[in-house]
Scaffold this motif. Sequence first.
Motif, PDB file in Angstrom:
ATOM      1  N   SER A  78       0.887  -1.187   0.017  1.00 47.26           N
ATOM      2  CA  SER A  78      -0.084   0.043  -0.040  1.00 47.26           C
ATOM      3  C   SER A  78       1.019   1.254   0.133  1.00 47.26           C
ATOM      4  CB  SER A  78      -0.918  -0.026   1.274  1.00 47.26           C
ATOM      5  OG  SER A  78      -1.676  -0.925   1.127  1.00 47.26           O
ATOM      6  N   PHE A  79       0.563   2.282  -0.779  1.00 43.97           N
ATOM      7  CA  PHE A  79       1.324   3.363  -0.788  1.00 43.97           C
ATOM      8  C   PHE A  79       0.669   4.634  -0.205  1.00 43.97           C
ATOM      9  CE2 PHE A  79       2.957   0.378  -3.728  1.00 43.97           C
ATOM     10  CZ  PHE A  79       4.460   0.750  -4.055  1.00 43.97           C
ATOM     11  N   ALA A  80       1.362   5.621   0.077  1.00 43.05           N
ATOM     12  CA  ALA A  80       0.738   6.748   0.618  1.00 43.05           C
ATOM     13  C   ALA A  80       2.014   8.001   0.118  1.00 43.05           C
ATOM     14  CB  ALA A  80       0.260   6.783   2.030  1.00 43.05           C
ATOM     15  N   TYR A  81       1.248   9.028   0.418  1.00 42.04           N
ATOM     16  CA  TYR A  81       2.278  10.589   0.110  1.00 42.04           C
ATOM     17  C   TYR A  81       2.081  11.408   0.920  1.00 42.04           C
ATOM     18  CZ  TYR A  81       4.031  14.438  -2.449  1.00 42.04           C
ATOM     19  OH  TYR A  81       4.876  15.537  -2.684  1.00 42.04           O
ATOM     20  N   ALA A  82       2.835  12.291   1.440  1.00 45.97           N
ATOM     21  CA  ALA A  82       2.611  13.171   2.293  1.00 45.97           C
ATOM     22  C   ALA A  82       3.530  14.439   1.701  1.00 45.97           C
ATOM     23  CB  ALA A  82       2.899  12.891   3.770  1.00 45.97           C
ATOM     24  N   ASP A  83       3.080  15.782   1.973  1.00 43.51           N
ATOM     25  CA  ASP A  83       3.793  16.690   1.482  1.00 43.51           C
ATOM     26  C   ASP A  83       4.015  17.843   3.018  1.00 43.51           C
ATOM     27  OD1 ASP A  83       4.908  19.348   0.577  1.00 43.51           O
ATOM     28  OD2 ASP A  83       2.999  20.175  -0.074  1.00 43.51           O
ATOM     29  N   ALA A  84       5.438  17.650   3.246  1.00 42.74           N
ATOM     30  CA  ALA A  84       5.584  18.128   4.638  1.00 42.74           C
ATOM     31  C   ALA A  84       5.625  19.464   4.653  1.00 42.74           C
ATOM     32  CB  ALA A  84       7.026  17.658   5.027  1.00 42.74           C
TER      33      ALA A  84
ATOM     34  N   GLN B 207       0.888  17.860   8.028  1.00 46.93           N
ATOM     35  CA  GLN B 207       1.488  16.643   7.350  1.00 46.93           C
ATOM     36  C   GLN B 207       3.095  16.938   7.682  1.00 46.93           C
ATOM     37  OE1 GLN B 207       0.593  15.983   3.057  1.00 46.93           O
ATOM     38  NE2 GLN B 207      -1.337  16.948   3.387  1.00 46.93           N
ATOM     39  N   ALA B 208       3.464  18.065   7.978  1.00 49.33           N
ATOM     40  CA  ALA B 208       5.077  18.337   8.538  1.00 49.33           C
ATOM     41  C   ALA B 208       5.006  17.516   9.605  1.00 49.33           C
ATOM     42  CB  ALA B 208       5.151  19.609   8.746  1.00 49.33           C
ATOM     43  N   LEU B 209       4.069  17.151  10.548  1.00 46.19           N
ATOM     44  CA  LEU B 209       4.335  16.467  11.694  1.00 46.19           C
ATOM     45  C   LEU B 209       4.583  14.892  11.337  1.00 46.19           C
ATOM     46  CD1 LEU B 209       0.915  17.587  13.705  1.00 46.19           C
ATOM     47  CD2 LEU B 209       3.230  18.297  14.315  1.00 46.19           C
TER      48      LEU B 209
END
Length: 430
Positions: free
Chosen positions: A197-203, A208-210
């Motif tokens: 499973s894949f996920a993406y976050a923009d810090a 999402q920085a957390l």
Amino acid sequence: MRPALRTSLATSLVWLLAVSPSCAMYDDDDEVVELTKSTFKTEVKDSSEFWIVEFYAPWCGHCQKLAPEWIKAAKELKGVAKVGAVNCDDEQELAQKYGIKGFPTIKVFAEGEVKNYEEGRDAEAIVSYVKKQVGQGDGPTMSKLVLPLKYLETYSFLYLVDQLPKVMLITKGEKRAPSWFSTLAVKFKDGKTKKASFAYADAGVQEQALISERFKIDFDKSPRGMLLAAKTSPDGQGWYVSMKQVDEKSSVNLKLAQELINQVINDSVGEGDRIPLPAFPQPDKPRKVADTAYYQLTEDNLDTHCLANRKKSICIIALVAAAADEYQEQEVMIELSKKYRNDPIAFTFVNAADQAEFLASFGVTWEGTPRIVAVKSGKKKRFSVMDGSLDKLAITQFIDRILGGDAAFKPLKTNPELIPAYLQNMKDEF
């Protein structure tokens, strides 16, 4: 020229036109890949790349008009997506397989799915559409395999969504996952079965920085972010490994990431390389909300809903002169049933105009004015009659006094009974 010779030449020309292959509209310099039956599966169907394909006929005027725009789009999309074309005069089997009924028809092939392209037919519209789909434009990405991740959803993604290995890409300042990461997700999908499973976050986004802070990502040392591959269990335990550096070249990232993910899938990561996953807040468990109901009491349900209710030890009875949907206090009673849904109180009503014996059990008579009676069930049943108006505040105060133990109750000397409607009618006839 003799007639026989002219006839022979004409016949030969017709034969040549019939058997000669039609001319392709694109060449290698156009960045448009001419696809055939023998190349379509390996180039497109088995590919992890995003393809947009034109099905055309060389003699079609609309296709000829589209050709320069298609070439222009292909050149602008070089390195972003694949642009192809199928000459349906030569590849009739492919045209039939994909239901081509008119020219030109444009279809999109991505992540094992096929769909029609229905946007503009100029290069600008085509390029804009494709870039949005692969996550490089201003619109939503097409990928259904990459989950946009938020901090409060991280625990659920890692431990609760499924039991597959988890892959996370965390960058800073990129609103959408890069196309190579979506391609990576496709590579770990076999038909309808996912291997990870894949996920993406923009810090760059505060919430999402957390996530990046929990993984202690230093964007000065890793300006393009970090890719993590984790293995978890539903009990909140797990470990991860990270790719040392996200490269500017997609091909390098794909190769390194595939190797890393396969190690996690095959459980071949050494114990010394496994980093314990940081803690993330667990999602709030949904509070179980009690059912709300407002019943009309009858001879059949009087015990179940009121006098012998095992779940609700207090029964509030509205004595009214109409059905539930006809009297003005109905909305107040329904609202109160929701307010006290988690308390041991059942809310009911009785059409009291023809129930003199029932009312007599509580020492009251019907005078045309609605009243409230509270009954405590159990071996020794007791009751309390509310005096005054039946507005929301008054009923609320009455119920609060009952729950607080301040309301006065009297013993219920006789078991209340309701007269069935058919017996009431018979009584009226006699």
